[in-house]
Design an enzyme around this catalytic site. Structure first.
Site, PDB file in Angstrom:
ATOM      1  N   GLY A  86       4.130 -64.350 -46.769  1.00 13.03           N
ATOM      2  CA  GLY A  86       2.866 -65.056 -46.588  1.00 13.03           C
ATOM      3  C   GLY A  86       2.847 -66.460 -47.145  1.00 13.03           C
ATOM      4  O   GLY A  86       1.825 -66.921 -47.628  1.00 13.03           O
ATOM      5  N   THR A  87       3.984 -67.116 -47.082  1.00 12.97           N
ATOM      6  CA  THR A  87       4.005 -68.515 -47.535  1.00 12.97           C
ATOM      7  C   THR A  87       4.672 -69.387 -46.483  1.00 12.97           C
ATOM      8  O   THR A  87       5.642 -68.968 -45.854  1.00 12.97           O
ATOM      9  CB  THR A  87       4.709 -68.680 -48.902  1.00 12.97           C
ATOM     10  OG1 THR A  87       4.839 -70.073 -49.192  1.00 12.97           O
ATOM     11  CG2 THR A  87       6.068 -68.022 -48.942  1.00 12.97           C
ATOM     12  N   SER A  88       4.134 -70.584 -46.326  1.00 13.87           N
ATOM     13  CA  SER A  88       4.738 -71.511 -45.372  1.00 13.87           C
ATOM     14  C   SER A  88       6.047 -72.043 -45.946  1.00 13.87           C
ATOM     15  O   SER A  88       6.836 -72.654 -45.230  1.00 13.87           O
ATOM     16  CB  SER A  88       3.786 -72.657 -45.054  1.00 13.87           C
ATOM     17  OG  SER A  88       3.398 -73.309 -46.235  1.00 13.87           O
ATOM     18  N   TYR A 103     -14.369 -75.656 -57.553  1.00 13.02           N
ATOM     19  CA  TYR A 103     -13.634 -74.555 -58.169  1.00 13.02           C
ATOM     20  C   TYR A 103     -14.533 -73.380 -58.513  1.00 13.02           C
ATOM     21  O   TYR A 103     -14.073 -72.242 -58.584  1.00 13.02           O
ATOM     22  CB  TYR A 103     -12.790 -75.044 -59.359  1.00 13.02           C
ATOM     23  CG  TYR A 103     -11.494 -75.615 -58.836  1.00 13.02           C
ATOM     24  CD1 TYR A 103     -10.458 -74.770 -58.453  1.00 13.02           C
ATOM     25  CD2 TYR A 103     -11.348 -76.979 -58.608  1.00 13.02           C
ATOM     26  CE1 TYR A 103      -9.299 -75.265 -57.888  1.00 13.02           C
ATOM     27  CE2 TYR A 103     -10.195 -77.484 -58.049  1.00 13.02           C
ATOM     28  CZ  TYR A 103      -9.169 -76.626 -57.689  1.00 13.02           C
ATOM     29  OH  TYR A 103      -8.025 -77.103 -57.111  1.00 13.02           O
ATOM     30  N   HIS A 125       1.353 -71.685 -59.803  1.00  8.85           N
ATOM     31  CA  HIS A 125       0.250 -72.630 -59.594  1.00  8.85           C
ATOM     32  C   HIS A 125      -0.955 -72.334 -60.479  1.00  8.85           C
ATOM     33  O   HIS A 125      -2.051 -72.830 -60.222  1.00  8.85           O
ATOM     34  CB  HIS A 125      -0.179 -72.645 -58.123  1.00  8.85           C
ATOM     35  CG  HIS A 125       0.772 -73.401 -57.239  1.00  8.85           C
ATOM     36  ND1 HIS A 125       0.764 -73.324 -55.869  1.00  8.85           N
ATOM     37  CD2 HIS A 125       1.771 -74.263 -57.540  1.00  8.85           C
ATOM     38  CE1 HIS A 125       1.715 -74.098 -55.361  1.00  8.85           C
ATOM     39  NE2 HIS A 125       2.345 -74.673 -56.361  1.00  8.85           N
ATOM     40  N   CYS A 166     -13.078 -81.061 -78.774  1.00  4.90           N
ATOM     41  CA  CYS A 166     -12.716 -82.486 -78.704  1.00  4.90           C
ATOM     42  C   CYS A 166     -13.608 -83.269 -77.740  1.00  4.90           C
ATOM     43  O   CYS A 166     -13.461 -84.474 -77.598  1.00  4.90           O
ATOM     44  CB  CYS A 166     -11.256 -82.644 -78.304  1.00  4.90           C
ATOM     45  SG  CYS A 166     -10.961 -82.377 -76.558  1.00  4.90           S
TER      46      CYS A 166
HETATM   47  P1  OAD Z   1      -0.002 -71.903 -46.838  1.00  7.77           P
HETATM   48  O1  OAD Z   1      -1.455 -71.960 -46.484  1.00  7.77           O
HETATM   49  O2  OAD Z   1       0.828 -73.122 -46.738  1.00  7.77           O
HETATM   50  O3  OAD Z   1       0.710 -70.803 -45.926  1.00  7.77           O
HETATM   51  C1  OAD Z   1       0.193 -69.522 -45.719  1.00  7.77           C
HETATM   52  C2  OAD Z   1       1.194 -68.760 -44.847  1.00  7.77           C
HETATM   53  O4  OAD Z   1       0.728 -67.435 -44.702  1.00  7.77           O
HETATM   54  C3  OAD Z   1       1.353 -69.323 -43.440  1.00  7.77           C
HETATM   55  O5  OAD Z   1       2.736 -69.493 -43.180  1.00  7.77           O
HETATM   56  C4  OAD Z   1       0.741 -68.240 -42.521  1.00  7.77           C
HETATM   57  O6  OAD Z   1       1.427 -68.120 -41.298  1.00  7.77           O
HETATM   58  C5  OAD Z   1       0.936 -67.008 -43.378  1.00  7.77           C
HETATM   59  N1  OAD Z   1      -0.030 -65.920 -43.148  1.00  7.77           N
HETATM   60  C6  OAD Z   1      -1.351 -65.996 -42.842  1.00  7.77           C
HETATM   61  N2  OAD Z   1      -1.914 -64.772 -42.799  1.00  7.77           N
HETATM   62  C7  OAD Z   1      -0.922 -63.888 -43.096  1.00  7.77           C
HETATM   63  C8  OAD Z   1      -0.861 -62.464 -43.233  1.00  7.77           C
HETATM   64  N3  OAD Z   1      -1.935 -61.682 -43.048  1.00  7.77           N
HETATM   65  N4  OAD Z   1       0.336 -61.906 -43.552  1.00  7.77           N
HETATM   66  C9  OAD Z   1       1.437 -62.675 -43.736  1.00  7.77           C
HETATM   67  N5  OAD Z   1       1.431 -64.017 -43.637  1.00  7.77           N
HETATM   68  C10 OAD Z   1       0.285 -64.616 -43.319  1.00  7.77           C
HETATM   69  O7  OAD Z   1       0.051 -71.257 -48.262  1.00  7.77           O
HETATM   70  P2  OAD Z   1       1.183 -71.319 -49.345  1.00  7.77           P
HETATM   71  O8  OAD Z   1       2.530 -71.226 -48.738  1.00  7.77           O
HETATM   72  O9  OAD Z   1       0.787 -70.361 -50.402  1.00  7.77           O
HETATM   73  O10 OAD Z   1      -0.732 -76.228 -53.081  1.00  7.77           O
HETATM   74  O11 OAD Z   1       0.976 -72.792 -49.902  1.00  7.77           O
HETATM   75  C11 OAD Z   1       1.550 -73.178 -51.078  1.00  7.77           C
HETATM   76  C12 OAD Z   1       0.821 -74.339 -51.635  1.00  7.77           C
HETATM   77  O12 OAD Z   1       0.668 -75.380 -50.677  1.00  7.77           O
HETATM   78  C13 OAD Z   1      -0.607 -74.051 -52.031  1.00  7.77           C
HETATM   79  O13 OAD Z   1      -0.686 -73.501 -53.306  1.00  7.77           O
HETATM   80  C14 OAD Z   1      -1.225 -75.414 -51.990  1.00  7.77           C
HETATM   81  C15 OAD Z   1      -0.652 -75.899 -50.688  1.00  7.77           C
HETATM   82  O14 OAD Z   1      -0.612 -77.247 -50.542  1.00  7.77           O
HETATM   83  C16 OAD Z   1      -1.606 -76.746 -53.986  1.00  7.77           C
HETATM   84  O15 OAD Z   1      -2.799 -76.533 -53.939  1.00  7.77           O
HETATM   85  C17 OAD Z   1      -0.982 -77.603 -55.043  1.00  7.77           C
HETATM   86 ZN    ZN Z   2     -10.552 -80.128 -76.059  1.00  6.70          ZN
END
Ligand code: OAD
Ligand code: ZN
Length: 252
Positions: A195-197, A70, A126, A158
């Protein structure tokens, strides 16, 4: 100039929307050079599985390893700069505010780039990688910059080990943030998934809710996702180019 077509019906819908909810994911920060969790697992980290670095179990077993991972995620986030996609969303928030309309930004990202771009109200489902607190008493929230003096860092109150204020695999989402996101989506006439899957909760849940309410929906992604076919509009392209163009066209 970006070579994607933005439909007139979408431009008009955004221009007239009374309440919009926007969900962002890792793709929005891709153009800021922040690798996704999985993409960052190279070099030293290549031998691990995500659950070995981002779960309560891993933290209990190897708190120092998890803390160092991290440290790296935090360094990347702090060194990155918001891109034109983040800036366009901050601009859109101000436009909606001026018009007296409702605007809600929900993010799965933990990098704080939306806030640094000027977005004022961001629902972080998150958490944030720059904030640390005690894993035991959950107190002592701290904005962390550089590395710690001692590994793993401990709570002065703690003696519990300090951890990043993010949601790990197997952990529930912060209930307040989740409720706020769902309520905003329920009131919205337009929803953007950027930008999210959109595979994990709450993304999938928000999309379901929007469909039930017959609100309009747009996906912006460089690739097709499992939700693309559920959307009214889908624009394939980088969010750092599509978002500024969309905001310009809707509110020129
Ligand atoms: P992902 O890594 O699952 O998806 C990223 C998405 O962004 C994909 O669909 C890509 O096609 C798209 N992408 C990449 N570059 C891009 C760009 N320049 N413009 C637009 N889209 C683009 O990420 P999240 O959906 O954020 O969980 O994932 C959600 C959660 O799943 C994360 O927080 C993580 C993961 O497992 C935990 O860590 C608990
Ligand atoms: Zn503490």
């Amino acid at each position: 100039m970006l070579d994607v077509d933005i439909p007139t019906s979408l431009i008009e819908t955004l221009n007239e929307a009374q309440a919009v909810t926007i969900l962002t994911g890792a793709g929005v920060s891709a153009e800021s050079g922040i690798p996704t969790f999985r993409d960052a697992m190279t070099g030293l980290w290549a031998k691990y599985e995500p659950e070995q670095l981002a779960s309560p179990k891993a933290f209990e077993k190897e708190p120092e390893l998890v803390t160092r991972w991290y440290d790296e995620r935090r360094r990347l986030a702090l060194e990155a700069e918001p891109n034109p996609g983040h800036l366009a969303l901050a601009r859109l928030e101000r436009i909606f505010e001026k018009l007296g309309r409702e605007f809600t930004l929900v993010t799965q990202n933990v990098d704080r780039l939306h806030q640094r771009a000027g977005s004022r109200r961001v629902i972080e489902v998150h958490g944030a990688v720059t904030v640390w607190h005690c894993s035991k008493c959950l107190e002592g929230n701290e904005e962390r910059g550089g590395p710690f003096e001692k590994y793993p860092p401990v709570c002065g109150k703690c003696g519990g080990v300090r951890r990043p204020a993010v949601v790990w695999f197997g952990e529930p989402l912060p209930p307040g943030a989740l409720d706020e996101a769902l309520n905003a989506a329920a009131r919205s006439d337009l929803f953007l998934s950027v930008g999210t899957s959109a595979m994990v909760y709450p993304a999938a849940g928000l999309i379901e809710l929007i469909r039930r309410n017959h609100a309009c929906s747009l996906e912006i992604n460089t690739q097709e996702t499992s939700s693309t076919h559920l959307m009214d509009w889908s624009i394939q392209g980088p969010s750092g180019e599509v978002l500024p163009k969309l905001v310009d066209l809707a509110f020129a």
